[in-house]
Design an enzyme around this catalytic site. Structure first.
Site, short mmCIF file in Angstrom:
data_model
loop_
_atom_site.label_atom_id
_atom_site.label_comp_id
_atom_site.label_asym_id
_atom_site.label_seq_id
_atom_site.Cartn_x
_atom_site.Cartn_y
_atom_site.Cartn_z
N ASP A 30 0.87 -1.18 0.00
CA ASP A 30 0.00 0.00 0.00
C ASP A 30 0.90 1.23 0.00
OD1 ASP A 30 -3.27 0.32 0.85
OD2 ASP A 30 -2.03 2.13 0.99
N PHE A 148 -17.10 -9.61 -4.00
CA PHE A 148 -18.48 -9.39 -3.53
C PHE A 148 -18.56 -9.32 -2.01
CE2 PHE A 148 -18.59 -11.88 -7.50
CZ PHE A 148 -19.18 -10.93 -8.33
N GLU A 151 -18.79 -5.66 4.00
CA GLU A 151 -18.13 -5.23 5.23
C GLU A 151 -18.95 -5.73 6.41
OE1 GLU A 151 -17.08 -1.02 5.09
OE2 GLU A 151 -16.32 -1.30 3.08
N ASN A 211 -24.54 -4.61 -7.82
CA ASN A 211 -24.75 -3.47 -6.90
C ASN A 211 -25.91 -2.59 -7.35
OD1 ASN A 211 -22.88 -4.30 -5.10
ND2 ASN A 211 -21.37 -2.70 -5.51
N ALA A 255 -36.94 -1.10 4.67
CA ALA A 255 -37.03 0.36 4.50
C ALA A 255 -36.28 1.01 5.66
CB ALA A 255 -38.49 0.79 4.50
N CYS A 263 -19.32 1.67 -1.56
CA CYS A 263 -19.60 0.93 -2.79
C CYS A 263 -20.89 1.34 -3.49
CB CYS A 263 -19.58 -0.58 -2.52
SG CYS A 263 -17.93 -1.19 -2.16
N LYS A 326 -23.25 1.05 8.15
CA LYS A 326 -23.94 -0.20 8.50
C LYS A 326 -23.33 -0.71 9.80
CE LYS A 326 -22.77 -3.99 6.28
NZ LYS A 326 -22.44 -4.97 5.21
P1 NAD Z 1 -10.00 1.64 0.47
O1 NAD Z 1 -9.96 3.09 0.19
O2 NAD Z 1 -10.32 1.15 1.85
O3 NAD Z 1 -8.61 0.98 0.06
C1 NAD Z 1 -7.88 1.33 -1.07
C2 NAD Z 1 -6.41 1.25 -0.69
O4 NAD Z 1 -5.61 1.39 -1.86
C3 NAD Z 1 -5.97 2.35 0.28
O5 NAD Z 1 -5.39 1.74 1.42
C4 NAD Z 1 -4.96 3.16 -0.53
O6 NAD Z 1 -3.93 3.70 0.27
C5 NAD Z 1 -4.45 2.11 -1.48
N1 NAD Z 1 -3.79 2.63 -2.68
C6 NAD Z 1 -4.15 3.70 -3.43
N2 NAD Z 1 -3.28 3.85 -4.45
C7 NAD Z 1 -2.37 2.86 -4.35
C8 NAD Z 1 -1.24 2.46 -5.13
N3 NAD Z 1 -0.88 3.13 -6.22
N4 NAD Z 1 -0.53 1.39 -4.72
C9 NAD Z 1 -0.88 0.71 -3.62
N5 NAD Z 1 -1.95 1.02 -2.84
C10 NAD Z 1 -2.69 2.08 -3.21
O7 NAD Z 1 -11.06 1.03 -0.56
P2 NAD Z 1 -11.79 -0.40 -0.49
O8 NAD Z 1 -13.08 -0.28 0.22
O9 NAD Z 1 -10.82 -1.43 -0.04
O10 NAD Z 1 -12.15 -0.61 -2.01
C11 NAD Z 1 -11.16 -0.97 -2.96
C12 NAD Z 1 -11.87 -1.41 -4.24
O11 NAD Z 1 -12.64 -2.57 -3.97
C13 NAD Z 1 -12.86 -0.38 -4.78
O12 NAD Z 1 -12.88 -0.47 -6.18
C14 NAD Z 1 -14.18 -0.86 -4.23
O13 NAD Z 1 -15.28 -0.44 -5.02
C15 NAD Z 1 -13.99 -2.37 -4.33
N6 NAD Z 1 -14.80 -3.15 -3.39
C16 NAD Z 1 -14.86 -2.80 -2.08
C17 NAD Z 1 -15.64 -3.55 -1.22
C18 NAD Z 1 -15.81 -3.15 0.21
O14 NAD Z 1 -16.71 -3.69 0.88
N7 NAD Z 1 -15.03 -2.23 0.77
C19 NAD Z 1 -16.32 -4.69 -1.69
C20 NAD Z 1 -16.19 -5.03 -3.03
C21 NAD Z 1 -15.43 -4.26 -3.88
#
Ligand code: NAD
Length: 435
Positions: A30, A148, A151, A211, A255, A263, A326
């Site tokens: 990260d 999928f 959280e 979604n 509701a 997301c 949530k």
């Molecule tokens: P988040 O913001 O919690 O995490 C993203 C991470 O990526 C951050 O820690 C950020 O520092 C890191 N990052 C950014 N640029 C980077 C780089 N160049 N190199 C390395 N790390 C980098 O987001 P998230 O909730 O984990 O979501 C990530 C993706 O997953 C999104 O596309 C989201 O839509 C998808 N997603 C999330 C969930 C969920 O429940 N959170 C579920 C399904 C899909």
């Protein structure tokens, strides 16, 4: 297998740790040094049930490490992309993190390796990234494997998903990618998890259309709540009755204040923006209504709270119970609860907010709010109580005990998670959403 996970947020950290739990050797990368330091010390950087336990377990086996150095991914057979795809200014997905992560990764990808996208992206992104990868390393393959997880259930959903989707290129290259991913997910596949092998565009669309459907289902019942509010009907009983039809189903038919989080809101906006780019200006118009119904629930709650306060919130004490989007999460991205707390405060109310896990994340976004360390502290002297996130702790509140703390017995159940009878019997004015 040797696996890298790029991006260690809500998705990536859980994915990385779960892959180590399954026996793989994992490096999590990260750009955020604070997150990497916390993970390396065995501390989950956010609240997710079960994550601290499997993180410590994985670190103890020596199968996982965390780094800010992208070069440390060299030698991994599979590179998962799990960086954020937030909403851009115009509603479309902001792909700058995906593009930056891929640009940083490409020099370290070797022949025969897989780059596996997990982030939620607009359809067509994978094809573009596949071209970039082919230019850097013609013998590597780009696949899309949407995630999928929910959280609050992220560990369980990652280790035992309800389905696995691989979006792969045609021919031998795709067949090889399937074999490699089958090794990654061997445990889930052995347990009978359905696996769908599709093309990359379909894989991208599976995620955003799922979604969009879920958001539509929630906004459908919230539209019924609007109708119930003007007709005196009870939307909860309505949902129970229509939900017994197996074609409809009762889940995701509650509701309340509607959806939020990192997301659903941004995914429906990005999907609609993408359809317009694709030359389909009206195909996803309905998602605009889905979004509008969802946001109107927040207005409705503010109106009901104002009404219970006699029409003026100025200087009145409002106990806000729940800030996360949530329960069982500390995520406040696009959270209806936090939005309502901030709006009431901006309107002049004295808002005292409490959430079991999301106070620290809320403080970063809304430092102007007053935060309590317990529900009892928030409730003390309140003129109205708002339950905005359905944590079990709030479902379990004893009306009589709450009655002894507040200044006025008025409660708004923004999640329809309380028993109206019990609260009314304790002398409360109870208002739900559409009931
Ligand atoms: P988040 O913001 O919690 O995490 C993203 C991470 O990526 C951050 O820690 C950020 O520092 C890191 N990052 C950014 N640029 C980077 C780089 N160049 N190199 C390395 N790390 C980098 O987001 P998230 O909730 O984990 O979501 C990530 C993706 O997953 C999104 O596309 C989201 O839509 C998808 N997603 C999330 C969930 C969920 O429940 N959170 C579920 C399904 C899909």
């Amino acid at each position: 297998m040797r696996i890298s996970v790029i991006g260690c947020g809500y998705l990536g950290a859980v994915h990385a740790v779960s892959m180590a739990k399954l026996g793989h050797e994992v490096v999590g990368v990260d750009v955020d040094p604070v997150k990497i330091a916390a993970l390396s010390r065995g501390e989950a950087p956010f609240f997710e049930p079960g994550l601290p336990e499997i993180l410590s377990e994985a670190l103890a086996t020596g199968r996982i490490r965390f780094t800010t150095e992208i070069a440390d991914v060299a030698g991994s057979e599979v590179h998962f992309l799990a960086v954020g795809t937030p909403q851009g200014a115009d509603g479309a997905a902001d792909l700058r993190y995906v593009d930056a992560a891929v640009a940083a990764l490409l020099p370290h990808v070797g022949a025969g390796q897989l780059v596996v996208g997990k982030s939620t992206v607009p359809v067509g992104t994978a094809a573009r990234l596949a071209d970039d990868l082919a230019a850097a390393e013609p013998d590597a393959t780009l696949v899309w494997n949407p995630e999928f997880l929910r959280e609050g259930f992220a560990v369980q959903d990652t280790i035992s998903p309800d389905r696995i989707v691989y979006g792969v290129p045609d021919g031998v290259e795709g067949e090889r990618a399937v074999e490699v991913l089958d090794d990654v997910y061997a445990a889930a596949l052995a347990a009978g998890t359905p696996r769908l092998v599709v093309d990359r565009a379909t894989a991208e669309l599976v995620k955003v259309s799922a979604n969009a459907f879920l958001a539509t289902k929630i906004s459908f019942i919230n539209a019924m709540a609007e109708i119930a509010e003007v007709t005196g009907a009870d939307v909860t009983a309505l949902a129970d009755a229509i939900g017994l039809d197996a074609r409809i189903g009762r889940r995701f038919l509650n509701a309340g204040l509607g959806f939020g989080g990192g997301c659903l809101p941004k995914d429906i906006r990005a999907f609609r923006a993408r359809s317009i780019e694709l030359g389909l200006p009206h195909t996803l118009d309905f998602l605009e209504d889905v979004d509008a119904v969802n946001l109107r629930r927040r207005d409705r709650l503010v109106d009901v709270a104002t009404e219970l306060l006699g029409g003026d919130v100025q200087g009145r004490r409002v106990a806000v119970l729940g800030l996360a989007f949530k329960p069982d999460s500390d995520d406040v991205r696009d959270s209806p609860a936090l939005d309502i707390a901030a709006r009431l405060r901006a309107a002049g109310a004295v808002v005292v907010a409490y959430d079991p896990e999301a106070v620290h994340t809320s403080q970063r976004v809304h430092p102007e709010l007053t935060y309590a360390e317990s529900a009892a502290e928030a409730l003390g002297g309140a003129d109205v109580v708002l339950v905005l996130t359905e944590w079990q702790e709030f479902r379990d509140l004893e009306p009589a005990a709450v009655g002894a703390l507040v200044a006025a017995k008025a409660i708004v159940d923004g999640r329809n998670c309380l028993d109206p009878q019990a609260w009314r019997q304790a002398g409360f004015t109870y208002r739900g959403m559409g009931r």
